[in-house]
Design a protein around this motif. Sequence first.
Motif, PDB file in Angstrom:
ATOM      1  N   PRO A  13       0.830  -1.202   0.000  1.00 48.87           N
ATOM      2  CA  PRO A  13       0.000   0.000   0.000  1.00 48.87           C
ATOM      3  C   PRO A  13       0.868   1.257   0.000  1.00 48.87           C
ATOM      4  O   PRO A  13       1.842   1.354   0.739  1.00 48.87           O
ATOM      5  CB  PRO A  13      -0.795  -0.106   1.311  1.00 48.87           C
ATOM      6  CG  PRO A  13      -0.780  -1.564   1.650  1.00 48.87           C
ATOM      7  CD  PRO A  13       0.521  -2.095   1.123  1.00 48.87           C
ATOM      8  N   GLY A  14       0.529   2.201  -0.875  1.00 56.09           N
ATOM      9  CA  GLY A  14       1.247   3.463  -0.938  1.00 56.09           C
ATOM     10  C   GLY A  14       2.514   3.463  -1.774  1.00 56.09           C
ATOM     11  O   GLY A  14       3.152   4.496  -1.921  1.00 56.09           O
ATOM     12  N   TYR A  15       2.887   2.308  -2.327  1.00 53.43           N
ATOM     13  CA  TYR A  15       4.095   2.223  -3.154  1.00 53.43           C
ATOM     14  C   TYR A  15       3.734   2.419  -4.615  1.00 53.43           C
ATOM     15  O   TYR A  15       2.641   2.064  -5.052  1.00 53.43           O
ATOM     16  CB  TYR A  15       4.775   0.864  -2.985  1.00 53.43           C
ATOM     17  CG  TYR A  15       5.588   0.712  -1.733  1.00 53.43           C
ATOM     18  CD1 TYR A  15       6.962   0.515  -1.798  1.00 53.43           C
ATOM     19  CD2 TYR A  15       5.006   0.733  -0.476  1.00 53.43           C
ATOM     20  CE1 TYR A  15       7.731   0.349  -0.657  1.00 53.43           C
ATOM     21  CE2 TYR A  15       5.756   0.578   0.678  1.00 53.43           C
ATOM     22  CZ  TYR A  15       7.117   0.390   0.576  1.00 53.43           C
ATOM     23  OH  TYR A  15       7.869   0.236   1.716  1.00 53.43           O
ATOM     24  N   PRO A  16       4.676   2.926  -5.406  1.00 53.32           N
ATOM     25  CA  PRO A  16       4.408   3.116  -6.835  1.00 53.32           C
ATOM     26  C   PRO A  16       4.475   1.800  -7.599  1.00 53.32           C
ATOM     27  O   PRO A  16       4.960   0.787  -7.073  1.00 53.32           O
ATOM     28  CB  PRO A  16       5.538   4.059  -7.274  1.00 53.32           C
ATOM     29  CG  PRO A  16       6.657   3.763  -6.347  1.00 53.32           C
ATOM     30  CD  PRO A  16       6.001   3.427  -5.017  1.00 53.32           C
ATOM     31  N   PRO A  17       4.037   1.798  -8.854  1.00 49.66           N
ATOM     32  CA  PRO A  17       4.179   0.596  -9.692  1.00 49.66           C
ATOM     33  C   PRO A  17       5.652   0.175  -9.782  1.00 49.66           C
ATOM     34  O   PRO A  17       6.555   1.013  -9.755  1.00 49.66           O
ATOM     35  CB  PRO A  17       3.663   1.055 -11.061  1.00 49.66           C
ATOM     36  CG  PRO A  17       2.756   2.201 -10.760  1.00 49.66           C
ATOM     37  CD  PRO A  17       3.363   2.887  -9.566  1.00 49.66           C
TER      38      PRO A  17
END
Length: 127
Positions: free
Chosen positions: A22-26
């Motif tokens: 959660p909250g991390y970029p691709p």
Amino acid sequence: MKPKQHLEFVKVDLNTGWERPPGYPPGFYQKILASDLDETGKKGSRTRLLKIEPGAFSTVPFVHDHWEEVYVVQGDLIVGNDAQGAGGEPFAAPTYACRPPGVHHGPFKSERGCMLFEIHYYDESKT
């Protein structure tokens, strides 16, 4: 949260079971190995693998209220890139970091891809 299970040398499938935290970029994926981390109750710990795909990058620093230990298992990790993914200081496997709660770190990127072994935990002697 359930307590961590006793695991006795189980095979780790590195091809399946990855999920974007959660909250991390691709391009950033985790595989939880064991966890009873309770971020609301500020107790427990988590052991995970974090994979960054080639060319993926984050744009803002991370900060959390628990300890974090990171071992670069394979590949390259670049720390401190800008919001466009440029710049930063490169680190190649094998390298290690230990961060206390409240430390800003990152953003992160990887040119060739990397895998990190991470342990997150609360110092329960302080609660």
